[in-house]
Structures are given as structure tokens and as C-alpha cells.
Design a protein around this motif. Sequence first.
Motif, PDB file in Angstrom:
ATOM      1  N   THR A  13      12.903  -4.221  -1.833  1.00  0.00           N
ATOM      2  CA  THR A  13      12.024  -4.636  -2.753  1.00  0.00           C
ATOM      3  C   THR A  13      10.936  -3.764  -3.075  1.00  0.00           C
ATOM      4  OG1 THR A  13      10.420  -5.816  -1.330  1.00  0.00           O
ATOM      5  CG2 THR A  13      12.415  -7.053  -1.942  1.00  0.00           C
ATOM      6  N   ALA A  14      10.196  -3.882  -4.457  1.00  0.00           N
ATOM      7  CA  ALA A  14       9.241  -2.987  -4.823  1.00  0.00           C
ATOM      8  C   ALA A  14       8.054  -3.116  -3.927  1.00  0.00           C
ATOM      9  CB  ALA A  14       9.015  -3.192  -6.481  1.00  0.00           C
ATOM     10  N   ALA A  15       7.892  -4.446  -3.635  1.00  0.00           N
ATOM     11  CA  ALA A  15       6.510  -4.648  -2.797  1.00  0.00           C
ATOM     12  C   ALA A  15       6.710  -3.985  -1.391  1.00  0.00           C
ATOM     13  CB  ALA A  15       6.611  -6.103  -2.523  1.00  0.00           C
ATOM     14  N   ASN A  16       8.015  -3.859  -0.862  1.00  0.00           N
ATOM     15  CA  ASN A  16       8.151  -3.041   0.325  1.00  0.00           C
ATOM     16  C   ASN A  16       7.609  -1.820   0.043  1.00  0.00           C
ATOM     17  OD1 ASN A  16       8.608  -4.820   2.497  1.00  0.00           O
ATOM     18  ND2 ASN A  16      10.726  -4.896   1.904  1.00  0.00           N
ATOM     19  N   VAL A  17       8.388  -0.971  -0.964  1.00  0.00           N
ATOM     20  CA  VAL A  17       8.092   0.289  -1.302  1.00  0.00           C
ATOM     21  C   VAL A  17       6.757   0.547  -1.449  1.00  0.00           C
ATOM     22  CG1 VAL A  17       8.368   2.141  -2.920  1.00  0.00           C
ATOM     23  CG2 VAL A  17      10.389   0.729  -2.350  1.00  0.00           C
ATOM     24  N   ARG A  18       5.903  -0.303  -2.114  1.00  0.00           N
ATOM     25  CA  ARG A  18       4.472  -0.174  -2.593  1.00  0.00           C
ATOM     26  C   ARG A  18       3.700  -0.245  -1.140  1.00  0.00           C
ATOM     27  NH1 ARG A  18       5.865  -3.460  -6.921  1.00  0.00           N
ATOM     28  NH2 ARG A  18       5.091  -5.203  -5.928  1.00  0.00           N
ATOM     29  N   LYS A  19       4.079  -1.461  -0.460  1.00  0.00           N
ATOM     30  CA  LYS A  19       3.466  -1.547   0.845  1.00  0.00           C
ATOM     31  C   LYS A  19       3.664  -0.316   1.940  1.00  0.00           C
ATOM     32  CE  LYS A  19       4.064  -4.710   4.861  1.00  0.00           C
ATOM     33  NZ  LYS A  19       4.607  -5.778   5.309  1.00  0.00           N
ATOM     34  N   PHE A  20       4.779   0.303   1.557  1.00  0.00           N
ATOM     35  CA  PHE A  20       5.212   1.615   2.699  1.00  0.00           C
ATOM     36  C   PHE A  20       3.944   2.759   2.025  1.00  0.00           C
ATOM     37  CE2 PHE A  20       7.239   5.712   3.311  1.00  0.00           C
ATOM     38  CZ  PHE A  20       7.106   5.627   4.719  1.00  0.00           C
ATOM     39  N   GLU A  21       4.102   2.919   0.877  1.00  0.00           N
ATOM     40  CA  GLU A  21       3.421   3.954   0.153  1.00  0.00           C
ATOM     41  C   GLU A  21       1.951   3.916   0.330  1.00  0.00           C
ATOM     42  OE1 GLU A  21       4.945   4.894  -3.614  1.00  0.00           O
ATOM     43  OE2 GLU A  21       6.896   5.980  -2.891  1.00  0.00           O
ATOM     44  N   ALA A  22       1.458   2.623   0.550  1.00  0.00           N
ATOM     45  CA  ALA A  22       0.189   2.295   0.635  1.00  0.00           C
ATOM     46  C   ALA A  22      -0.307   2.449   2.337  1.00  0.00           C
ATOM     47  CB  ALA A  22      -0.246   0.862   0.319  1.00  0.00           C
ATOM     48  N   GLY A  23       0.535   2.952   3.085  1.00  0.00           N
ATOM     49  CA  GLY A  23       0.383   3.191   4.512  1.00  0.00           C
ATOM     50  C   GLY A  23       0.319   2.035   5.313  1.00  0.00           C
ATOM     51  N   ARG A  24       0.873   0.807   4.833  1.00  0.00           N
ATOM     52  CA  ARG A  24       1.238  -0.253   5.747  1.00  0.00           C
ATOM     53  C   ARG A  24       2.564  -0.143   6.379  1.00  0.00           C
ATOM     54  NH1 ARG A  24      -0.301  -3.883   1.061  1.00  0.00           N
ATOM     55  NH2 ARG A  24       0.767  -5.572   2.232  1.00  0.00           N
TER      56      ARG A  24
END
Length: 84
Positions: free
Chosen positions: A35-46
Motif C-alpha cells: 500500500t502507498a501508506a506502507n511506502v510513506r510509513k517506511f520513507e518517514a522512518g517508521r
Amino acid sequence: MAKVGADNLTHFHTRAGRALLQWSTADLAEKAGSTAANVRKFEAGRNVSEGVRQALVDALEDAGIELLNGKRPGARYKSAPSSE
């Protein structure tokens, strides 16, 4: 240089790979089966699961991106991109 896998993937890798491919977070997510949410989460350092991280690696590599791991992690094309 060590191979980049789920254990040492960073947001630098995914952002650089997406930039080379001109992909959005949604594009990478679709190719990775995530999901895009997972990609954004990863790229935010989470934290995301190892499976998601490996899927991101696989999607970028399948698209012709070589992930670089060293003093300056990043990405480059495995070979010159076509001019199509």
C-alpha cells in the motif's frame, strides 16, 4: 559493496529508486503488492514488516534499479535506460 536486502534497505534507496523511475509512492506500492501508506510509513522512518521491505527491494530491482549500499546509499540503473 554489500547487497541491499530487507535488512539494510533505507528510505534513501526507495526515494532514489522512485526518482529514477519517476514513480509515486502509489506506483511503488502497486509494483510491490503493498500500500502507498506502507511506502510513506517506511520513507518517514517508521517500521514496516520485513516482507514489505523485501517487496520494495524486489519491485525496484525488477524495474531495472540497482540499489547501492555503502557510505552513500542510493540507486542507479542496472543498465542505461532506453529512450522510448
